[in-house]
Design an enzyme around this catalytic site. Structure first.
Site, PDB file in Angstrom:
ATOM      1  N   TYR A  36      36.333  50.845  39.029  1.00 40.69           N
ATOM      2  CA  TYR A  36      36.714  52.029  38.246  1.00 40.69           C
ATOM      3  C   TYR A  36      35.542  52.996  38.065  1.00 40.69           C
ATOM      4  O   TYR A  36      35.742  54.147  37.697  1.00 40.69           O
ATOM      5  CB  TYR A  36      37.203  51.638  36.844  1.00 40.69           C
ATOM      6  N   HIS A  94      39.170  40.594  41.093  1.00 40.33           N
ATOM      7  CA  HIS A  94      40.064  41.754  41.064  1.00 40.33           C
ATOM      8  C   HIS A  94      41.232  41.613  42.038  1.00 40.33           C
ATOM      9  O   HIS A  94      42.382  41.878  41.675  1.00 40.33           O
ATOM     10  CB  HIS A  94      39.271  43.022  41.366  1.00 40.33           C
TER      11      HIS A  94
END
Length: 254
Positions: A36, A94
């Site tokens: 991010y 992730h």
């Protein structure tokens, strides 16, 4: 680990003041990720807040290009530096792709847990079979599995696995990227309760055992509204009506 029913998804949040506001209105679970590119924003917002660090669960995720053991260790240290923390409460794999290898990747996560660098291990975007394999490799329990989950896309099989093995299913994109406003069933239920489709979507998720939601928002009004959705009680019939909506929109396929 116990996660609050509603946490804050931070993908796309670029200002520490948003994090500070979220903490001020009551959020105690902040979810970010290396990919991010805003861990420093989250850390700065947490540092600026008057909320005690010990009250907040901070989660981040190791991206798919950094899942060999050396990279897991190195990038986790980098995440700690960006977040300004000495421990990450919840660290996720992730996605189980690219450099992910169950034996070596998960062993590295176990090592971080044993060293006290992380408080719990999470997985994200796994299949049921991959979760089963991960349980065989991990020495510590899976604390959370984070997946896309909203009225237009969710997996009963993944929910069943979370319940069977007693971990949190963490629902990201719980508002379907705003598309909940376009679902007639959700809109009708919202009108019956004199609330919003967003609140209905969150309440529907929270009605499911073992599920928590991490909607993303930037304005104080929406941050407060998403927390307030915890108070909305849907009937069993309303929940079944939403369950029966066609699962036709996956926002983040692999």
């Amino acid at each position: 680990m116990e996660l609050p029913p509603v946490g804050l998804g931070t993908m796309g949040i670029e200002t520490p003041s948003t994090i500070e506001t979220a903490l001020e209105v009551g959020y105690r679970h902040l979810d970010t990720a290396q990919i991010y590119d805003n861990e420093e924003v989250v850390g700065d917002g947490l540092a600026a807040s008057n909320v005690d660090r010990a009250e907040v669960i901070v989660a981040t995720k190791v991206w798919a290009d950094s899942l060999d053991p050396a990279a897991v260790s190195a990038t986790t240290t980098e995440s700690l530096d960006r977040l300004g923390l000495d421990r990450i409460d919840l660290l996720y794999v992730h996605r189980p792709i690219n450099t992910y290898t169950p034996e070596t990747t998960l062993s590295a996560f176990d090592d971080l847990y044993d060293a006290g660098t992380i408080g719990a291990v999470g997985l994200s975007n796994f299949t049921v079979d991959q979760l089963r394999e991960a349980r065989q490799q991990l020495a510590v329990p899976i604390a959370a599995h984070q997946v896309e989950c909203h009225p237009l896309f969710w997996s009963p099989e993944l929910l069943a696995d979370a319940r069977k093995h007693d971990y949190h299913l963490v629902a990201y994109s719980p508002l379907a990227g705003g598309h909940v406003r376009e679902i007639d069933t959700v809109v009708d239920i919202a009108e019956d309760h004199e609330t919003t489709p967003e609140a209905v979507s969150i309440a529907w998720l929270l009605a499911k055992r073992n599920v928590v939601a991490i909607p993303k928002s930037s304005s104080r009004r929406h941050l407060e509204a998403n927390l307030d959705a915890q108070q909305l009680q849907l009937t069993d019939v309303e929940c079944r009506q939403i369950d029966e909506i066609g699962r036709t929109l996956e926002l983040y396929p692999e």
